[in-house]
Design a protein around this motif. Structure first.
Motif, PDB file in Angstrom:
ATOM      1  N   ALA B 101     -18.765-107.034 -15.575  1.00  0.00           N
ATOM      2  CA  ALA B 101     -19.033-108.438 -15.275  1.00  0.00           C
ATOM      3  C   ALA B 101     -18.761-108.743 -13.807  1.00  0.00           C
ATOM      4  O   ALA B 101     -19.579-109.372 -13.129  1.00  0.00           O
ATOM      5  CB  ALA B 101     -18.179-109.326 -16.173  1.00  0.00           C
ATOM      6  N   TYR B 102     -17.621-108.271 -13.302  1.00  0.00           N
ATOM      7  CA  TYR B 102     -17.263-108.605 -11.922  1.00  0.00           C
ATOM      8  C   TYR B 102     -18.146-107.878 -10.911  1.00  0.00           C
ATOM      9  O   TYR B 102     -18.467-108.421  -9.855  1.00  0.00           O
ATOM     10  CB  TYR B 102     -15.783-108.318 -11.656  1.00  0.00           C
ATOM     11  CG  TYR B 102     -14.896-109.480 -12.008  1.00  0.00           C
ATOM     12  CD1 TYR B 102     -14.880-110.620 -11.211  1.00  0.00           C
ATOM     13  CD2 TYR B 102     -14.100-109.468 -13.141  1.00  0.00           C
ATOM     14  CE1 TYR B 102     -14.090-111.709 -11.520  1.00  0.00           C
ATOM     15  CE2 TYR B 102     -13.299-110.557 -13.472  1.00  0.00           C
ATOM     16  CZ  TYR B 102     -13.292-111.674 -12.658  1.00  0.00           C
ATOM     17  OH  TYR B 102     -12.519-112.742 -12.969  1.00  0.00           O
ATOM     18  N   GLY B 254     -20.511-106.457 -20.258  1.00  0.00           N
ATOM     19  CA  GLY B 254     -19.980-107.336 -19.217  1.00  0.00           C
ATOM     20  C   GLY B 254     -21.057-107.862 -18.279  1.00  0.00           C
ATOM     21  O   GLY B 254     -21.060-109.033 -17.916  1.00  0.00           O
ATOM     22  N   PHE B 257     -22.999-110.430 -20.104  1.00  0.00           N
ATOM     23  CA  PHE B 257     -22.089-111.550 -20.380  1.00  0.00           C
ATOM     24  C   PHE B 257     -22.010-112.456 -19.148  1.00  0.00           C
ATOM     25  O   PHE B 257     -22.081-113.678 -19.233  1.00  0.00           O
ATOM     26  CB  PHE B 257     -20.710-110.990 -20.723  1.00  0.00           C
ATOM     27  CG  PHE B 257     -19.610-112.006 -20.863  1.00  0.00           C
ATOM     28  CD1 PHE B 257     -19.473-112.737 -22.043  1.00  0.00           C
ATOM     29  CD2 PHE B 257     -18.706-112.233 -19.837  1.00  0.00           C
ATOM     30  CE1 PHE B 257     -18.456-113.669 -22.174  1.00  0.00           C
ATOM     31  CE2 PHE B 257     -17.694-113.157 -19.965  1.00  0.00           C
ATOM     32  CZ  PHE B 257     -17.569-113.876 -21.144  1.00  0.00           C
ATOM     33  N   ALA B 258     -21.904-111.803 -17.958  1.00  0.00           N
ATOM     34  CA  ALA B 258     -21.770-112.562 -16.713  1.00  0.00           C
ATOM     35  C   ALA B 258     -22.993-113.422 -16.450  1.00  0.00           C
ATOM     36  O   ALA B 258     -22.876-114.601 -16.120  1.00  0.00           O
ATOM     37  CB  ALA B 258     -21.520-111.611 -15.541  1.00  0.00           C
ATOM     38  N   ILE B 264     -17.714-116.328 -14.573  1.00  0.00           N
ATOM     39  CA  ILE B 264     -16.702-115.485 -15.212  1.00  0.00           C
ATOM     40  C   ILE B 264     -15.343-115.810 -14.618  1.00  0.00           C
ATOM     41  O   ILE B 264     -15.232-116.188 -13.453  1.00  0.00           O
ATOM     42  CB  ILE B 264     -16.997-113.970 -15.026  1.00  0.00           C
ATOM     43  CG1 ILE B 264     -17.415-113.690 -13.584  1.00  0.00           C
ATOM     44  CG2 ILE B 264     -18.038-113.505 -15.995  1.00  0.00           C
ATOM     45  CD1 ILE B 264     -17.618-112.222 -13.286  1.00  0.00           C
TER      46      ILE B 264
END
Lengths: 376, 338, 304
Positions: B101-102, B254, B257-258, B264
């Protein structure tokens, strides 16, 4: 049940396409007006979420007692955001699917942020009563209104007040969440701009209980003042331990700690502590009756966001009443035009970005186990 | 569990398991779950049809939580590789989820990358973190492994909370929704379909993996590490492969999801998140793909169905979990081998 | 304060914090010893201990006062009550699962943790409850180091409890049986040891120690809430592993080491306290990389 709703939505959607506009609620309803409340009622933040929910309940009771809204009773639908982004999107989608007439609440900026789109797509009026991260502003599709001042206003007040007290060196402690970190960073920046020194910026974990290592460090740096930017529960413990460790300087706390409960936890140690706050609760005559109703219904004192959230519910009701309909666009328009002064937290009107136009933080001081207005 | 399967066949299957030489096409395993191929094909077609037609029937709310459930299917299948297949207890799986995600969030927001271009980088980053986490843990066994993975999970979350580049506690917001051939993926229904595709992909990949050489090696290592090593299986490489595979699943979850939430923050990658995913894997029936899928759905849908109970919902949910475990100690739909 | 004073003061802080970690870590390690379960509900047992202690003190505080005398009494009652709660939890939730795969029982423990937490959430509405006592802030100053009487009593009580446990485990029939069960359950059965009973005794003692820590923490820090067991549960688990899970002296040492690490970690120059936990967890990982069984753990071959 889901089938029925879906079919109606499809029809509405078709109608909307035909009209070339978003479908407004077509049929006049005589049933209750449903207001969604988006707060964490489970998980570690439930303490603050339940507090906000209780405040909304007090407001709704008053509204229904006065004959309801547009002649209809107000009902609540609670969406548990659990302070988690995904859970809050689930909650928001459920509220949107229930076709609520408006939403109040919003605690934990991180969890509120992704719900803006959900309510925005359905154009549901959303009065945000606690979350105040500046990140919410660009993500707001226009239907959300923030009635809690952002950290920028508060940090200005903090710097003015502490400078006036002759404080030169400052230690700032936050709790590692968006709200308290934001306030800590902004204050640190402004404090340095004002030509003073920040000797430490520290972070503690929520629920840690033991802050003795930190208090020892602070005592060894011996700043003129310590600023706590997070909530009352851990703040109460920190204040207690700071005084226990022998720290003699000024202690100040942000608006998240503005609760009578701070004194229950910190006890004697909270005497002389300064707090920053909207002019809430006991400092306005109108608030006395709110505190009484809250205590009668809940058996304890209102927390830091209770008055604001009560205001949020009343503001939404006021807007629906002014619009004379629950039509979303009309209610949003009414909210945007708000310029009333009779709220617990002072006058509410909005900027073009739907944030609070004014900010009038006041300074409180702990005296005899309660907050009193401090001399500024 | 499988009434139409004779005891003899079951015994035979157990005898063969986990013989590395057993030739199995991925699809055969699926067929075994449903007995006859016709039933199997019918059931599969039914499920896929249901998934495709879903949004036409569902309300927006149901679409959103189904999307969430499908995300959990991806994550749980990934953790299942680590825990269920290779037998490595991981209490910090949310770290991989966070890395995916990040990475996407940072590359698209801070560096202006195209979303699709960020995917390979996120996957590589996840694979590297899989090696970093897997590396020191190879000498450890079960319970020590649990605490080390927990520690790594917390280190990743604390770093996300403290670093400037990850947006600190406020996290990253305003992540752009991806475009694909001129079409912007942005509505709840769009993302539902994206996750349908991801989940189906994850299921197929998991089936293929189970029947591959490495899948059997995992099984072997899980059953008897020393014997596996004696048989010439490279224990270190096999375990690392499990971590990396699990990490890639987590990162894929992830990444999407982001972009789905558009924002996030560190709260999404807490210890509780890791525990929830682990719960789903074990609850459904560790090691077995349909069991894991079922577990993912229960963990997501359970608390949602109980939403009207307010603050009591987690209490009721937990009591339900407890009862399920007491009556089905090996999970609801356990695999043959324990 | 001189550097020496600061470090000495942090030593005191670390010892106090470490005493709490050690008491909770002991339960983790003992329960792990007998049934190889990471009892994730243990932190919540500590929380319940705090609430029971508070309830007792509210009842008897008027009679015996809310000083250390009253607190010791409520702590004692809380230990007994929560000790039996531990036995009941084991009976209902863990006992039927002993034959199941080891990870299944872990999920049961997580479910028990959720049940305990959310029960108290429902009962208290999530409120922080102020734990009122009339403990003063008094203490003695040794140079620049200030030690409160409360800290001394606290560390003293923790030491007494640990000493009592050590005596119990090494000198009594039950204690020896407990150690035997943690080594080989089946062999114990053959030797005529009532394994079920020993497991129950282990839960009784482990939970009682957590309850003692919970009551003392409530009284010392001044507030209790439904989520207070989460973080300490995590930390105590870490402490138990640092010391070598299954080892009783290991848990005591691990608790103290972690407490000291955190206290000194706050003091590291140029790194704010926000990195303190990253520091602790990194040390933990390093310890395990170089000594995979923890400081006091025996190396043994095991599998899930």
């Amino acid at each position: 049940m889901e089938f029925r709703i879906a079919r109606r939505r499809t029809l509405l959607a078709l109608a909307a396409i035909g009209a070339g506009a978003l479908a407004a609620p077509v049929i006049a309803q005589d049933g209750p007006i449903t207001i969604g409340v988006q707060v964490p009622t489970t998980g570690p933040e439930a303490t603050y979420g339940n507090d906000m929910l209780n405040a909304v309940k007090v407001a709704v009771e008053e509204i229904n007692g006065d004959g309801g809204l547009l002649g209809r009773q107000v009902e609540l639908a609670v969406g548990d955001s659990a302070c988690d982004p995904q859970a809050s999107v689930n909650a928001a989608s459920k509220l949107a699917s229930q076709e609520v007439d408006g939403v109040v609440g919003g605690y934990c900026s991180g969890a509120t942020l992704p719900t803006l789109k959900v309510y925005g797509d359905a154009n549901i009026p959303f009065v945000i009563t606690a979350s105040n991260s500046t990140k919410l502003i660009p993500a707001n599709p226009g239907n959300a209104f923030m009635i809690n001042s952002t950290g920028a206003d508060q940090s200005t007040k903090v710097v003015d007040f502490l400078s006036g007290k002759g404080v030169e060196t400052l230690a700032i402690v936050d709790q590692g969440d968006a709200y308290s970190q934001d306030l800590a960073n902004l204050t640190a920046e402004r404090w340095k701009e004002a030509g003073h020194e920040v000797v430490a910026t520290e972070t503690v974990n929520k629920g840690e209980q033991d802050y003795s290592a930190l208090t020892t460090k602070i005592r060894s740096l011996n700043p003129d003042a310590v600023l706590w930017t997070a909530y009352y529960a851990d703040g109460g413990l920190l204040i207690r331990q700071l005084r226990q460790s022998g720290y003699q300087g000024v202690i100040a706390v942000g608006d998240g700690s503005n609760s009578p409960k701070l004194f229950e936890i910190a006890g004697q140690a909270a005497e002389g502590v300064f707090g920053f706050s909207n002019p809430t609760a006991e400092f306005l005559p109108a608030a006395a009756s709110f505190i009484e109703s809250y205590k009668a219904a809940n058996d304890n004192a209102p927390g830091p966001y209770a008055p604001l959230t009560y205001d949020g519910m009343k503001l939404l009701a006021w807007a629906i009443d002014k619009a004379g309909t629950t039509d979303h666009a009309a209610v949003i328009e009414a909210l945007a035009s708000a310029d009333q002064a009779e709220w617990l937290s002072g006058p509410i009107s909005f900027t073009d970005e739907n944030t609070l136009a004014r900010s009038n933080f006041i300074v409180l001081e702990g005296k005899d186990g309660a907050w009193t207005r401090a001399a500024e | 569990m499988l009434p139409f399967k004779t005891a003899a066949r079951r015994a035979e299957a157990q005898d063969n398991d986990p013989a590395p030489a057993r030739p199995l096409a991925g699809i055969t395993q699926l067929q075994q779950w449903f007995g006859r191929p016709a039933t199997f094909r019918g059931a599969m077609a039914g499920i896929v049809l249901l998934l495709i037609l879903g949004p036409f029937v569902f309300s927006q709310y149901i679409t959103v939580i189904m999307t969430n459930a499908l995300l959990y299917v991806v994550l749980c299948l990934g953790l299942n590789v680590v825990v269920g297949k290779a037998g490595l207890l991981d209490l910090g799986y949310a770290a991989f989820f966070a890395v995916g995600a990040y990475t996407t969030g940072i590359l698209t927001l801070q560096f202006g990358w195209n979303f699709w271009a960020s995917i390979p980088v996120a996957l590589v980053a996840a694979a590297i973190s899989g090696v970093i986490i897997g590396g020191p843990t190879l000498r450890l066994r079960s319970d020590y492994l649990a605490i080390v993975t927990l520690g790594f999970g917390e280190i990743v979350r604390f770093s996300a909370r403290n670093l400037e580049i990850t947006g600190a506690a406020s996290g990253l917001s305003g992540i752009q929704q991806p475009r694909l051939f001129g079409w912007t993926i942005d509505s709840a229904v769009d993302f539902y379909y994206v996750f349908v595709v991801l989940a189906i992909g994850a299921v197929i990949a998991s089936i293929r993996l189970s029947d591959s050489r490495i899948g059997r090696a995992w099984l072997y290592v899980r059953h008897d590490e020393d014997a596996a090593e004696a048989m010439g299986i490279n224990r270190v490489a096999v375990k690392l492969a499990a971590y990396v595979t699990g990490a890639i699943y987590g990162a894929i979850g992830g990444i999407f999801f982001a972009v789905n939430l558009g924002a996030i923050s560190p709260e999404s990658f807490s210890f509780e998140q890791s525990v929830l995913i682990l719960m789903a894997v074990i609850l459904g029936g560790m090691g077995k793909i349909p069991g894991v899928i079922l577990g993912a759905f229960i963990i997501v849908l359970g608390p949602e169905l109980l939403r009207d109970l307010g603050e009591l919902r987690l209490l009721v949910f937990a009591i339900g979990l407890l009862l399920i475990m007491l009556f089905r100690p090996s999970g609801i739909w356990p695999g043959r081998t324990q | 304060m001189t550097t020496f004073d600061i470090l000495a003061q942090q030593l005191v802080n670390g010892l106090v914090l470490g005493s709490f970690y050690a008491l909770v870590a002991l339960g983790y390690t003992m329960i792990f010893g007998v049934i190889k379960l990471l009892n994730f509900a243990h932190g919540d047992v500590y929380m319940i201990g705090g609430f029971v202690g508070f309830a007792v003190l509210s009842l008897v505080g008027g009679l015996v006062g809310t000083g250390w005398g009253g607190i010791a009494l409520s702590m004692f009652v809380s230990m007994i009550a929560v000790g039996f709660l531990g036995v009941v939890i084991e009976r209902i939730a863990y006992h039927p699962m002993l034959a199941a795969p080891r990870l299944s029982i872990l999920i049961t423990a997580l479910a028990v943790s959720l049940v305990l937490q959310n029960s108290v959430l429902a009962l208290t509405g999530g409120e922080f409850t102020a734990f009122r006592t009339n403990l003063g802030f008094g203490g003695i100053a040794l140079g620049g180091v200030f030690i409160t009487y409360n800290q001394m009593v606290l560390v003293g009580m923790a030491a007494i409890l640990m000493l009592a446990l050590e005596t119990f485990v090494t000198r009594t029939q039950y204690g020896r049986a407990m150690r035997a069960v943690s080594i080989d359950k089946d062999m114990c059965r053959l030797m005529g040891i009532d394994v079920t009973k020993i497991i129950a005794v282990t839960f009784l003692i482990g939970s009682a120690l957590a309850a003692a820590a919970g009551t003392m923490a409530g009284a010392y820090y001044g507030s209790i809430w439904y989520f207070m067991g989460f973080l300490i549960g995590l930390k105590a688990f870490t402490a138990a592993v640092i010391g070598g899970i299954g080892s009783i002296p290991g848990a005591m040492a691990g608790g103290l080491i972690l407490g000291l690490l955190e206290a000194f970690g706050t003091q590291i120059p140029f790194i704010g306290s926000e990195w303190k936990d990253v520091f602790s967890f990194s040390i933990l990982i390093l310890v395990l990389v170089f000594k995979p069984t923890g400081l006091f753990g025996k190396s043994e071959v095991e599998r899930m």
